[in-house]
Design a protein around this motif. Structure first.
Motif, mmCIF file in Angstrom:
data_model
loop_
_atom_site.group_PDB
_atom_site.id
_atom_site.type_symbol
_atom_site.label_atom_id
_atom_site.label_comp_id
_atom_site.label_asym_id
_atom_site.label_seq_id
_atom_site.Cartn_x
_atom_site.Cartn_y
_atom_site.Cartn_z
ATOM 1 N N GLY A 15 -6.740 8.356 -6.818
ATOM 2 C CA GLY A 15 -7.686 8.100 -7.890
ATOM 3 C C GLY A 15 -7.057 7.594 -9.165
ATOM 4 N N PHE A 16 -5.821 7.088 -9.080
ATOM 5 C CA PHE A 16 -5.116 6.607 -10.271
ATOM 6 C C PHE A 16 -4.945 5.101 -10.201
ATOM 7 C CE2 PHE A 16 -1.216 5.414 -12.525
ATOM 8 C CZ PHE A 16 -1.474 5.948 -13.775
ATOM 9 N N VAL A 17 -5.078 4.428 -11.327
ATOM 10 C CA VAL A 17 -4.809 2.996 -11.407
ATOM 11 C C VAL A 17 -3.972 2.717 -12.655
ATOM 12 C CG1 VAL A 17 -6.885 2.281 -10.178
ATOM 13 C CG2 VAL A 17 -6.958 2.517 -12.648
ATOM 14 N N ASN A 18 -3.077 1.762 -12.519
ATOM 15 C CA ASN A 18 -2.273 1.310 -13.660
ATOM 16 C C ASN A 18 -2.948 0.070 -14.219
ATOM 17 O OD1 ASN A 18 -0.402 0.351 -15.474
ATOM 18 N ND2 ASN A 18 1.358 0.596 -14.123
ATOM 19 N N MET A 19 -3.701 0.238 -15.293
ATOM 20 C CA MET A 19 -4.513 -0.848 -15.822
ATOM 21 C C MET A 19 -3.673 -1.984 -16.406
ATOM 22 S SD MET A 19 -7.601 -0.133 -15.047
ATOM 23 C CE MET A 19 -8.627 -1.229 -16.046
ATOM 24 N N SER A 20 -2.385 -1.753 -16.626
ATOM 25 C CA SER A 20 -1.527 -2.837 -17.112
ATOM 26 C C SER A 20 -1.356 -3.931 -16.065
ATOM 27 C CB SER A 20 -0.162 -2.292 -17.538
ATOM 28 O OG SER A 20 0.552 -1.779 -16.425
ATOM 29 N N ASN A 21 -1.637 -3.589 -14.785
ATOM 30 C CA ASN A 21 -1.548 -4.574 -13.708
ATOM 31 C C ASN A 21 -2.888 -5.235 -13.404
ATOM 32 O OD1 ASN A 21 1.201 -4.039 -13.242
ATOM 33 N ND2 ASN A 21 0.703 -2.296 -11.925
ATOM 34 N N TYR A 22 -3.924 -4.869 -14.147
ATOM 35 C CA TYR A 22 -5.285 -5.289 -13.804
ATOM 36 C C TYR A 22 -5.446 -6.811 -13.805
ATOM 37 C CZ TYR A 22 -10.376 -5.690 -14.012
ATOM 38 O OH TYR A 22 -11.679 -6.031 -13.763
ATOM 39 N N ASP A 23 -5.080 -7.457 -14.900
ATOM 40 C CA ASP A 23 -5.306 -8.902 -15.019
ATOM 41 C C ASP A 23 -4.563 -9.687 -13.949
ATOM 42 O OD1 ASP A 23 -6.984 -8.558 -17.183
ATOM 43 O OD2 ASP A 23 -5.420 -8.883 -18.682
ATOM 44 N N VAL A 68 0.845 -1.196 0.000
ATOM 45 C CA VAL A 68 0.000 0.000 0.000
ATOM 46 C C VAL A 68 0.882 1.250 0.000
ATOM 47 C CG1 VAL A 68 -1.737 1.315 1.248
ATOM 48 C CG2 VAL A 68 -1.889 -1.179 1.161
ATOM 49 N N VAL A 69 0.722 2.078 -1.027
ATOM 50 C CA VAL A 69 1.478 3.327 -1.137
ATOM 51 C C VAL A 69 0.627 4.511 -0.690
ATOM 52 C CG1 VAL A 69 2.684 4.890 -2.730
ATOM 53 C CG2 VAL A 69 2.888 2.395 -3.008
ATOM 54 N N ASN A 70 -0.605 4.589 -1.204
ATOM 55 C CA ASN A 70 -1.506 5.693 -0.874
ATOM 56 C C ASN A 70 -2.947 5.184 -0.921
ATOM 57 O OD1 ASN A 70 -2.929 8.071 -0.557
ATOM 58 N ND2 ASN A 70 -2.382 8.906 -2.556
ATOM 59 N N PRO A 71 -3.574 4.980 0.243
ATOM 60 C CA PRO A 71 -4.925 4.421 0.267
ATOM 61 C C PRO A 71 -6.033 5.418 -0.071
ATOM 62 C CG PRO A 71 -4.210 4.883 2.502
ATOM 63 C CD PRO A 71 -3.039 5.201 1.605
ATOM 64 N N VAL A 72 -5.694 6.709 -0.182
ATOM 65 C CA VAL A 72 -6.720 7.719 -0.416
ATOM 66 C C VAL A 72 -7.416 7.465 -1.751
ATOM 67 C CG1 VAL A 72 -7.195 10.195 -0.637
ATOM 68 C CG2 VAL A 72 -5.390 9.398 0.904
ATOM 69 N N GLY A 73 -8.729 7.390 -1.720
ATOM 70 C CA GLY A 73 -9.504 7.211 -2.943
ATOM 71 C C GLY A 73 -9.750 5.776 -3.342
ATOM 72 N N SER A 74 -9.204 4.814 -2.586
ATOM 73 C CA SER A 74 -9.369 3.415 -2.988
ATOM 74 C C SER A 74 -10.832 2.978 -2.928
ATOM 75 C CB SER A 74 -8.501 2.495 -2.128
ATOM 76 O OG SER A 74 -8.850 2.583 -0.765
ATOM 77 N N GLY A 75 -11.564 3.446 -1.909
ATOM 78 C CA GLY A 75 -12.983 3.117 -1.829
ATOM 79 C C GLY A 75 -13.771 3.705 -2.980
ATOM 80 N N ASP A 76 -13.351 4.885 -3.435
ATOM 81 C CA ASP A 76 -14.031 5.532 -4.555
ATOM 82 C C ASP A 76 -13.792 4.773 -5.857
ATOM 83 O OD1 ASP A 76 -14.608 7.525 -2.650
ATOM 84 O OD2 ASP A 76 -12.755 8.586 -3.136
ATOM 85 N N VAL A 77 -12.556 4.343 -6.056
ATOM 86 C CA VAL A 77 -12.237 3.595 -7.272
ATOM 87 C C VAL A 77 -12.892 2.211 -7.232
ATOM 88 C CG1 VAL A 77 -10.374 2.699 -8.712
ATOM 89 C CG2 VAL A 77 -10.116 4.901 -7.588
ATOM 90 N N THR A 78 -13.068 1.670 -6.015
ATOM 91 C CA THR A 78 -13.842 0.436 -5.865
ATOM 92 C C THR A 78 -15.268 0.648 -6.357
ATOM 93 O OG1 THR A 78 -12.523 -0.333 -3.987
ATOM 94 C CG2 THR A 78 -14.734 -1.246 -4.205
ATOM 95 N N LEU A 79 -15.872 1.772 -5.967
ATOM 96 C CA LEU A 79 -17.224 2.093 -6.436
ATOM 97 C C LEU A 79 -17.247 2.239 -7.953
ATOM 98 C CD1 LEU A 79 -20.147 2.711 -5.447
ATOM 99 C CD2 LEU A 79 -19.543 5.132 -5.589
ATOM 100 N N ALA A 80 -16.193 2.810 -8.518
ATOM 101 C CA ALA A 80 -16.104 2.922 -9.977
ATOM 102 C C ALA A 80 -16.162 1.549 -10.624
ATOM 103 C CB ALA A 80 -14.810 3.640 -10.369
ATOM 104 N N GLY A 81 -15.446 0.580 -10.024
ATOM 105 C CA GLY A 81 -15.482 -0.776 -10.547
ATOM 106 C C GLY A 81 -16.876 -1.374 -10.487
ATOM 107 N N LEU A 82 -17.582 -1.138 -9.379
ATOM 108 C CA LEU A 82 -18.959 -1.618 -9.253
ATOM 109 C C LEU A 82 -19.853 -0.984 -10.316
ATOM 110 C CD1 LEU A 82 -19.207 -1.371 -5.358
ATOM 111 C CD2 LEU A 82 -19.138 -3.500 -6.682
#
Length: 317
Positions: A292-300, A247-261
C-alpha cells in the motif's frame, strides 16, 4: 472527502524468506506489519495523492487497537464501528519469487452488527463526496450487504466504487442499486458473467463488458496484470498498456489502482487521465516492499509511459 469502507480489516504480516522449507523451522528477521485489508490500502493510496480521506469499517479487540495505532502513525483519519470481536491477521510469505498467503476469516458477527454499522455509515455519508468499498464481508453479514451501502449512497447521490468478487459482486450486479465503478480482474469477471474471456483478444473483452449484467454501470475496469487494463467507460472502450517494471511486492497494487480511480473521479479528470493515474499508482505500489505504499517522486516518470487507446462506440456481436 472520499470515504473508504473496509468491512473486514486486518493486520497484514509479511514474512520475506529466501526459501520456504516445508515441515521445518523458517526464521524471519525482517517482519513487516501494517494496518491492512483492501480498503485501507485504498485509503493510503488516496492519502499519498493529498486528497481528504476517511477510513471506516468494523474492527475489534487488540488487533483492532493495533490497526488504529498504525493509522494514527500514518496520520490517516478514521471512524470505525467497534465490536467486541477480534479483528483478523493476514500473513503473506514471500519466497523464491512466490507469494503464499494465510488469511484468517475474521470475526463472526450478527445481523445486529450489520444494522448498527449501517446507521454509523449513514452519518458518515453526510460529509462524503465519493465512497469506495473493498474486500470481503464479516462472517454473519448478508451476502447482499453492499447493496444496502450502495442504496444509502444513492439517496445522497454519492457514487460508489466497488472492489468485490464472487457472490458479493454478483448480488450488486443483479440489484437495482448499481455501483458507479467496478474493478474486477479477468477471473473475477469470468466467474460472475459465466463467459470465457481471452485477454489477448479485444473483441472478447468487449463482448464481456457488454454482458447484460454489467448494464447501467458507467465505469468497468478489468485488471490484466502486466498487460495493463481494459475498460468500458460509459459506451466507449479503452485499452491501457503499461511499461515493464521491476515487481518487488504486488500485494495491494489493485487497491492502490482503485485509489487512483477514486482520486481521478473526485477531481473530475478526463477518462484518459483517470486510467493513466490508476495504472501508474498500481505500478508504483508493486515496486515497493511495503504494502500500500507508493513513492510519488516516481509518479511523473511512469505516468508518461502508460498508453491509452480508445475505441469509440465499438460494438461486437
Amino acid at each position: 472527502m472520499i470515504l473508504t469502507i473496509t468491512m473486514n480489516p486486518s493486520v497484514d504480516i509479511s514474512y520475506p524468506l529466501s526459501k520456504l522449507i516445508i515441515n521445518d523451522i523458517n526464521r524471519v528477521s525482517n517482519v513487516k506489519k501494517t494496518a491492512g485489508g483492501k480498503g485501507l490500502n485504498v485509503t493510503r493510496g488516496i492519502k499519498f495523492s493529498n486528497i481528504s480521506v476517511l477510513a471506516s469499517g468494523i474492527i475489534g479487540g487488540t488487533t483492532g487497537n493495533y490497526i488504529q495505532k498504525q493509522l494514527d502513525e500514518d496520520n490517516i483519519d478514521y471512524d470505525f464501528y467497534i465490536t467486541k470481536q477480534e479483528s483478523r491477521n493476514c500473513i503473506a510469505i514471500l519466497h523464491e519469487g512466490n507469494q503464499t498467503e494465510i488469511l484468517e476469516s475474521g470475526p463472526v458477527l450478527e445481523l445486529q452488527d450489520a444494522n448498527l454499522f449501517l446507521k454509523h455509515y449513514q452519518t458518515l455519508l453526510e460529509k462524503a463526496d465519493l465512497v469506495t468499498i473493498s474486500g470481503s464481508l464479516p462472517q454473519g453479514f448478508p451476502i447482499d450487504f453492499y447493496v444496502s451501502l450502495i442504496e444509502q449512497a444513492d439517496r445522497h447521490q454519492i457514487p460508489v466504487l466497488l472492489d468485490a468478487s464472487g457472490k458479493m459482486l454478483h448480488a450488486t450486479l443483479v440489484s437495482e442499486h448499481k455501483p458507479y465503478l467496478i474493478k474486477p480482474n479477468k477471473e473475477e469477471l469470468k466467474q460472475v458473467i459465466q463467459m470465457d474471456i481471452d485477454d489477448s483478444d479485444n473483441n472478447s473483452l468487449i463482448r464481456a463488458l457488454n454482458h447484460p449484467l454489467l448494464d447501467d454501470i458507467p465505469f468497468i475496469i478489468i485488471s490484466l496484470g502486466k498487460k495493463g487494463a481494459f475498460a468500458r467507460c460509459h459506451d466507449q472502450f479503452y485499452q491501457v498498456t503499461i511499461p515493464k517494471i521491476n515487481v518487488v511486492n504486488p500485494v495491494g497494487s489493485g487497491d492502490v489502482t482503485l485509489a487512483g480511480l477514486a482520486v481521478s473521479l473526485h477531481e473530475r479528470e478526463s477518462v484518459d487521465g483517470m486510467l493513466k493515474r490508476a495504472m501508474t499508482m498500481g505500478m508504483l505500489n508493486t515496486m515497493e516492499s511495503q504494502t500500500g505504499f507508493v513513492n510519488m517522486s516516481n509518479y511523473d516518470q511512469y505516468y508518461q509511459q502508460v498508453k491509452v487507446k480508445k475505441y469509440i462506440n465499438h460494438k461486437v456481436n
